[in-house]
Motif scaffolding. Structure first.
Motif, PDB file in Angstrom:
ATOM      1  N   LEU A 277       0.820  -1.082   0.139  1.00  0.00           N
ATOM      2  CA  LEU A 277       0.231   0.018   0.105  1.00  0.00           C
ATOM      3  C   LEU A 277       0.928   1.222   0.081  1.00  0.00           C
ATOM      4  CD1 LEU A 277      -2.837  -0.797   2.549  1.00  0.00           C
ATOM      5  CD2 LEU A 277      -3.017  -1.070   0.261  1.00  0.00           C
ATOM      6  N   PRO A 278       0.235   2.255  -0.567  1.00  0.00           N
ATOM      7  CA  PRO A 278       1.078   3.636  -0.369  1.00  0.00           C
ATOM      8  C   PRO A 278       0.907   4.051   1.095  1.00  0.00           C
ATOM      9  CG  PRO A 278      -0.883   4.007  -1.556  1.00  0.00           C
ATOM     10  CD  PRO A 278      -0.975   2.476  -1.373  1.00  0.00           C
ATOM     11  N   PHE A 279       1.964   4.781   1.454  1.00  0.00           N
ATOM     12  CA  PHE A 279       2.025   5.307   2.885  1.00  0.00           C
ATOM     13  C   PHE A 279       2.607   6.352   3.395  1.00  0.00           C
ATOM     14  CE2 PHE A 279       5.698   2.696   2.444  1.00  0.00           C
ATOM     15  CZ  PHE A 279       6.695   3.074   3.269  1.00  0.00           C
ATOM     16  N   CYS A 280       2.623   6.912   4.521  1.00  0.00           N
ATOM     17  CA  CYS A 280       3.047   8.180   4.747  1.00  0.00           C
ATOM     18  C   CYS A 280       3.980   7.676   6.159  1.00  0.00           C
ATOM     19  CB  CYS A 280       1.940   9.076   5.204  1.00  0.00           C
ATOM     20  SG  CYS A 280       2.961  10.597   6.203  1.00  0.00           S
ATOM     21  N   VAL A 281       5.150   8.276   6.119  1.00  0.00           N
ATOM     22  CA  VAL A 281       6.218   8.092   7.324  1.00  0.00           C
ATOM     23  C   VAL A 281       5.885   9.428   8.155  1.00  0.00           C
ATOM     24  CG1 VAL A 281       8.539   8.389   7.715  1.00  0.00           C
ATOM     25  CG2 VAL A 281       7.547   6.779   6.112  1.00  0.00           C
ATOM     26  N   TYR A 282       6.004   9.118   9.406  1.00  0.00           N
ATOM     27  CA  TYR A 282       6.012  10.185  10.665  1.00  0.00           C
ATOM     28  C   TYR A 282       7.238   9.796  11.412  1.00  0.00           C
ATOM     29  CZ  TYR A 282       0.960  10.438   9.377  1.00  0.00           C
ATOM     30  OH  TYR A 282      -0.215  10.599   8.812  1.00  0.00           O
ATOM     31  N   LEU A 283       8.116  10.817  11.592  1.00  0.00           N
ATOM     32  CA  LEU A 283       9.511  10.754  12.276  1.00  0.00           C
ATOM     33  C   LEU A 283       9.464  11.440  13.668  1.00  0.00           C
ATOM     34  CD1 LEU A 283      12.115  10.562   9.454  1.00  0.00           C
ATOM     35  CD2 LEU A 283      10.953   8.829  10.464  1.00  0.00           C
TER      36      LEU A 283
ATOM     37  N   ALA B 190       4.088  10.276   1.107  1.00  0.00           N
ATOM     38  CA  ALA B 190       4.012  11.410   2.055  1.00  0.00           C
ATOM     39  C   ALA B 190       4.747  11.185   3.109  1.00  0.00           C
ATOM     40  CB  ALA B 190       2.545  11.516   2.315  1.00  0.00           C
ATOM     41  N   PHE B 191       5.165  12.491   3.518  1.00  0.00           N
ATOM     42  CA  PHE B 191       6.149  12.635   4.797  1.00  0.00           C
ATOM     43  C   PHE B 191       5.761  13.841   5.739  1.00  0.00           C
ATOM     44  CE2 PHE B 191       9.756  14.983   6.737  1.00  0.00           C
ATOM     45  CZ  PHE B 191      10.262  13.832   7.358  1.00  0.00           C
ATOM     46  N   SER B 192       5.646  13.338   7.046  1.00  0.00           N
ATOM     47  CA  SER B 192       5.301  14.401   8.165  1.00  0.00           C
ATOM     48  C   SER B 192       6.271  14.098   9.211  1.00  0.00           C
ATOM     49  CB  SER B 192       3.868  13.975   8.502  1.00  0.00           C
ATOM     50  OG  SER B 192       3.407  14.987   9.631  1.00  0.00           O
ATOM     51  N   SER B 193       6.304  15.552   9.874  1.00  0.00           N
ATOM     52  CA  SER B 193       7.110  15.576  10.986  1.00  0.00           C
ATOM     53  C   SER B 193       7.201  16.941  11.807  1.00  0.00           C
ATOM     54  CB  SER B 193       8.870  15.336  10.606  1.00  0.00           C
ATOM     55  OG  SER B 193       9.197  16.558  10.201  1.00  0.00           O
TER      56      SER B 193
ATOM     57  N   ASN C 234       7.674  20.799  13.099  1.00  0.00           N
ATOM     58  CA  ASN C 234       7.996  21.917  12.246  1.00  0.00           C
ATOM     59  C   ASN C 234       9.423  22.332  12.455  1.00  0.00           C
ATOM     60  OD1 ASN C 234       7.240  24.138  10.492  1.00  0.00           O
ATOM     61  ND2 ASN C 234       6.806  25.508  11.886  1.00  0.00           N
ATOM     62  N   ASP C 235      10.457  21.635  11.869  1.00  0.00           N
ATOM     63  CA  ASP C 235      11.710  21.984  12.100  1.00  0.00           C
ATOM     64  C   ASP C 235      12.454  22.064  10.850  1.00  0.00           C
ATOM     65  OD1 ASP C 235      14.581  20.435  12.602  1.00  0.00           O
ATOM     66  OD2 ASP C 235      14.007  21.913  13.995  1.00  0.00           O
ATOM     67  N   ALA C 236      13.245  22.985  10.638  1.00  0.00           N
ATOM     68  CA  ALA C 236      13.955  23.283   9.360  1.00  0.00           C
ATOM     69  C   ALA C 236      14.795  21.880   8.939  1.00  0.00           C
ATOM     70  CB  ALA C 236      14.922  24.385   9.276  1.00  0.00           C
ATOM     71  N   SER C 237      15.530  21.241   9.815  1.00  0.00           N
ATOM     72  CA  SER C 237      16.258  19.992   9.684  1.00  0.00           C
ATOM     73  C   SER C 237      15.313  18.989   9.087  1.00  0.00           C
ATOM     74  CB  SER C 237      16.985  19.522  10.620  1.00  0.00           C
ATOM     75  OG  SER C 237      16.009  18.909  11.489  1.00  0.00           O
ATOM     76  N   MET C 238      14.043  18.986   9.288  1.00  0.00           N
ATOM     77  CA  MET C 238      13.099  17.959   8.968  1.00  0.00           C
ATOM     78  C   MET C 238      12.452  18.157   7.669  1.00  0.00           C
ATOM     79  SD  MET C 238      13.561  15.574  11.303  1.00  0.00           S
ATOM     80  CE  MET C 238      12.424  14.462  11.279  1.00  0.00           C
ATOM     81  N   ILE C 239      11.662  19.595   7.399  1.00  0.00           N
ATOM     82  CA  ILE C 239      11.043  19.660   6.446  1.00  0.00           C
ATOM     83  C   ILE C 239      11.639  21.094   5.419  1.00  0.00           C
ATOM     84  CG2 ILE C 239       8.975  18.723   7.605  1.00  0.00           C
ATOM     85  CD1 ILE C 239       7.868  21.333   8.228  1.00  0.00           C
ATOM     86  N   GLY C 240      12.411  21.688   5.873  1.00  0.00           N
ATOM     87  CA  GLY C 240      13.168  22.605   5.214  1.00  0.00           C
ATOM     88  C   GLY C 240      13.249  22.499   3.677  1.00  0.00           C
ATOM     89  N   THR C 241      13.410  23.660   2.913  1.00  0.00           N
ATOM     90  CA  THR C 241      13.695  23.506   1.407  1.00  0.00           C
ATOM     91  C   THR C 241      14.902  22.787   1.129  1.00  0.00           C
ATOM     92  OG1 THR C 241      14.175  25.765   1.162  1.00  0.00           O
ATOM     93  CG2 THR C 241      11.880  25.016   0.948  1.00  0.00           C
TER      94      THR C 241
ATOM     95  N   GLY D 174       8.074  12.861  -6.110  1.00  0.00           N
ATOM     96  CA  GLY D 174       6.426  13.173  -5.915  1.00  0.00           C
ATOM     97  C   GLY D 174       5.919  13.155  -4.350  1.00  0.00           C
ATOM     98  N   ILE D 175       7.075  13.020  -3.606  1.00  0.00           N
ATOM     99  CA  ILE D 175       6.687  12.656  -2.211  1.00  0.00           C
ATOM    100  C   ILE D 175       5.993  14.244  -1.721  1.00  0.00           C
ATOM    101  CG2 ILE D 175       8.706  13.579  -1.032  1.00  0.00           C
ATOM    102  CD1 ILE D 175       8.387  11.257   0.894  1.00  0.00           C
TER     103      ILE D 175
END
Length: 680
Positions: free
Chosen positions: A172-178, A242-245, A247-254, A268-269
């Motif tokens: 299945l397609p899944f999302c990762v939470y860290l 998909a990815f979720s964590s 709200n930290d720059a080292s996790m979701i920064g550009t 495409g994530i």
């Protein structure tokens, strides 16, 4: 005399013959009518009365003799006594049973208290005992001490649940939470959760996958740790959509973040982090735009009263109660104003009592003088009152996102509603309409489009304060400043809201429309293709045509109504949609290989993370289990416990484990027993 029908003859032959006399003997059939009689040792012409404890003759009247004895005064009195004794014995037996039950309940509560268990846990234990311990032989033979229990959790049940999650991630397609904020002694651990749409359960679920050691908290180390885990379990990287964590720059920064590295592997994530934390981020920037010493005042008040019980008592004598635990939350860094709306209201309510208290305070220390000065500042007072009104829409939006059900269908509308609300508080109707349509941030800086002060609504609390204190505020700039600050707050919130939602604005809008069953016949195949592209599904030309065909099959299928009598609780729009798609995927895509591309598209959309509430609850469970558990356990045992706890939706007393798991448990404990004996 030999029994019933026997004859007694006179030995004198010269006497005239007399009529023969017949005597009655005991008959067993009489016991059915008189359960208190028994055969007598004196012979068949007598019976024994078990109540009176005596024998009496029945040779003349038989059954009539028994009835005559039953009506005698002696028998009646003895019968009453026997009945009384029997009832007393039954009552004593009941009392004895009740006493034993009470003793067991008392000991059970003592056990709960000793091991710091919740009462809910105790209730589950009792249900478990009634189900699995009804057989005395099981109770006698069951033995599950700490080491044996750890063995079963670590080597059997934990891997079983972990493998079940891995199997789902493989197909299945899944999302990762860290979450990287987990310590294990001096080592760092990375908590990896996965989320996917469970068709059987008809809902989006979050499961515990693994908790490997991580060399550091850097983005590269976290990324490497995640990739190594996926390789270990042989999970295809293509299924990570998909990815979720946090709200930290080292996790979701550009740049130079975990997310940027994941996009290099899977371009495409999807990450909707801006939406997940939208209310929290907007509230913070809004409060910062006010440039008021809000946190400083609350922190100083807390420090003043928490340092002395005498000061608290003195305030209580004035009928004022300061909630120090609530005020203490202001000291958390960074300050999250959305979560501190209760603090703002509490200080606002205390203000009339705190003001005279600090003005008349005997101590004139610098801290007291500063608090007194700030409490006398009417502009600051108005800011506190305004924030109660200003933060309310964001708090309501945040509460919706805390809901366990998916809100993807109405999320776009919810965000739009917040934008419309703050735009209406700041801009003239024409300018607000243009801003909402064009989403042009420069319109917020155009003074001609802003509402005049008297047209702005600052909330009933501010309005009442301005009315009551109109006389003292006429010659000051306080009134102008509070309107100015309100404009700054709305401007900051609107800018941040548009910036954070702009990237996924189209995706949220399209997903909401596509998932809504009411729009089924209004949808176009182009929208399905566009959505597939937005969520990173790289389709070939042939696959695009296949998706269009599969979409047509869905669109022209019979409408499924989930609001049935069997589901009367399904009333919320989002809950209905989740239930609807669970039913669609089971009925139309249930067979292997049926509508594969359309099914994957829907599973991707349904697993997109748009709220951080449920993952945060899951991470809290991990922290709690790790804190309460036994540091003496190995990391593998802890992972086993977390796999069991977080990957099973049924109650513990409802689970029926398959035979292979029971056999594995026997083998695991047998190995342990052999090793244990060899050490003796």
């Amino acid at each position: 005399m030999d029994g019933e029908g026997s004859v007694v003859e006179d030995e004198n032959p010269f006497k005239s013959p007399e009529k023969k006399r017949r005597f009655t003997s005991f008959q067993s059939s009489w016991k059915s009518s008189f359960d208190w009689i028994a055969e007598s040792r004196r012979g068949p012409q007598h019976v024994t009365c078990k109540i009176c404890g005596c024998d009496f003759t029945i040779s003349h009247g038989g059954r009539h003799d028994i009835q005559r004895h039953a009506s005698s005064e002696k028998h009646r009195q003895n019968s009453k006594h026997v009945l009384y004794v029997r009832s007393t014995q039954g009552h004593d037996e009941q009392n004895s049973c009740a006493t034993k039950v009470t003793a067991a309940e008392t000991a059970f509560v003592s056990m709960i208290a000793e091991h710091n268990l919740s009462f809910t846990c105790g209730e589950h234990i009792l249900k478990f005992i009634k189900k699995h311990c009804a057989d005395p032989e099981v109770v006698k033979k069951i033995s599950c001490g700490g080491t044996k229990a750890a063995c079963i959790a670590r080597d059997v049940m934990g891997p079983k649940y972990q493998n079940d999650v891995v199997a789902m991630c493989r197909k299945l397609p899944f999302c990762v939470y860290l979450d990287k904020n987990m310590d294990w002694g001096e080592e760092k651990l990375l908590v990896i959760l996965v989320g996917f749409f469970d068709v059987d359960l008809e809902k989006n679920v979050i499961r515990f996958l693994d908790m490997p050691r991580c060399v550091s908290e850097t983005s590269q180390a976290v990324f490497d740790c995640l990739m190594e885990t996926m390789r270990k379990f042989n999970v295809p990287a293509g299924n990570l959509v998909a990815f979720s964590s946090e709200n930290d720059a080292s996790m979701i920064g550009t740049e130079d973040s975990v997310l940027s590295r994941l996009k290099s592997v899977s371009p495409g994530i999807v990450n909707l982090g801006g939406v997940c934390h939208l209310a929290e981020i907007c509230s913070n920037v809004g409060v910062e735009a006010l440039s008021a010493p809000l946190a400083e005042l609350v922190s100083d008040i807390h420090s003043y009263f928490s340092s002395s019980a005498h000061k608290q008592h003195r305030l209580k004598t004035l009928g004022v109660l300061v909630d120090l635990e609530l005020l203490k939350t202001i000291k958390c860094a960074p300050v999250r104003w959305l979560h501190l709306s209760k603090v703002i209201k509490h200080v606002s309510d205390l203000w009339p009592a705190l003001l005279p208290y600090f003005i008349n305070c005997e101590s004139r220390a610098s801290k007291v003088e500063l608090i007194s000065e700030r409490l006398q500042n009417q502009e600051l007072r108005l800011v506190f009152l305004y924030l109660q009104f200003a933060l309310q829409p964001l708090c309501q939006f945040h509460s919706k996102l805390q809901n366990r059900d998916s809100r993807l269908v109405t999320l776009h509308e919810d965000v739009n509603r917040i934008i419309q609300l703050y735009a209406g508080r700041l801009l003239k109707p024409e300018a607000a309409a243009k801003f909402i349509t064009e989403r042009d941030l420069s319109l917020l800086d155009d003074a001609d489009g802003l509402l005049q002060n008297e047209a702005m609504h600052l909330g009933s609390e501010v309005g009442e304060y301005l009315r009551v204190h109109a006389g003292s505020l006429t010659d000051t700039d306080t009134v102008k400043n509070i309107y100015k600050k309100a404009a700054l707050f709305c401007t900051a919130v609107l800018k941040k809201m548009l910036q954070n939602s702009a990237e996924h604005y189209s995706l949220l809008k399209n997903a909401g429309v596509f998932l809504n069953p009411d729009s089924k016949l209004k949808l176009s195949g182009k929208l399905a293709l566009h959505l597939a592209s937005q969520v990173g599904m790289c389709l070939t030309g042939e696959e695009e045509y296949q998706l269009l065909d599969e979409f047509s099959v869905y669109q022209l299928s019979d409408t499924i109504d989930v609001k049935t009598e069997s589901n009367p609780h399904v009333n919320d729009t989002n809950a209905c949609v989740v239930k609807y798609w669970g039913t669609v995927l089971k009925q139309m895509c249930g067979s292997e290989g049926e509508l594969p591309i359309f099914k994957k598209l829907m599973l991707v959309l349904l697993c997109l993370p748009h709220s951080h509430a449920e993952p945060q609850r899951a991470f809290s469970i991990v922290q709690k289990v790790k804190a309460e558990v036994r540091h003496c356990l190995t990391l593998k045992a802890l992972i086993g416990l977390l796999s069991i706890k977080m990957n099973e939706d049924r109650e513990c007393f409802e689970v029926q484990y398959p035979t292979e798991i029971l056999e594995a448990a026997k083998k695991a404990t047998s190995v342990y027993n052999k090793e244990h004996k060899s050490l003796k």
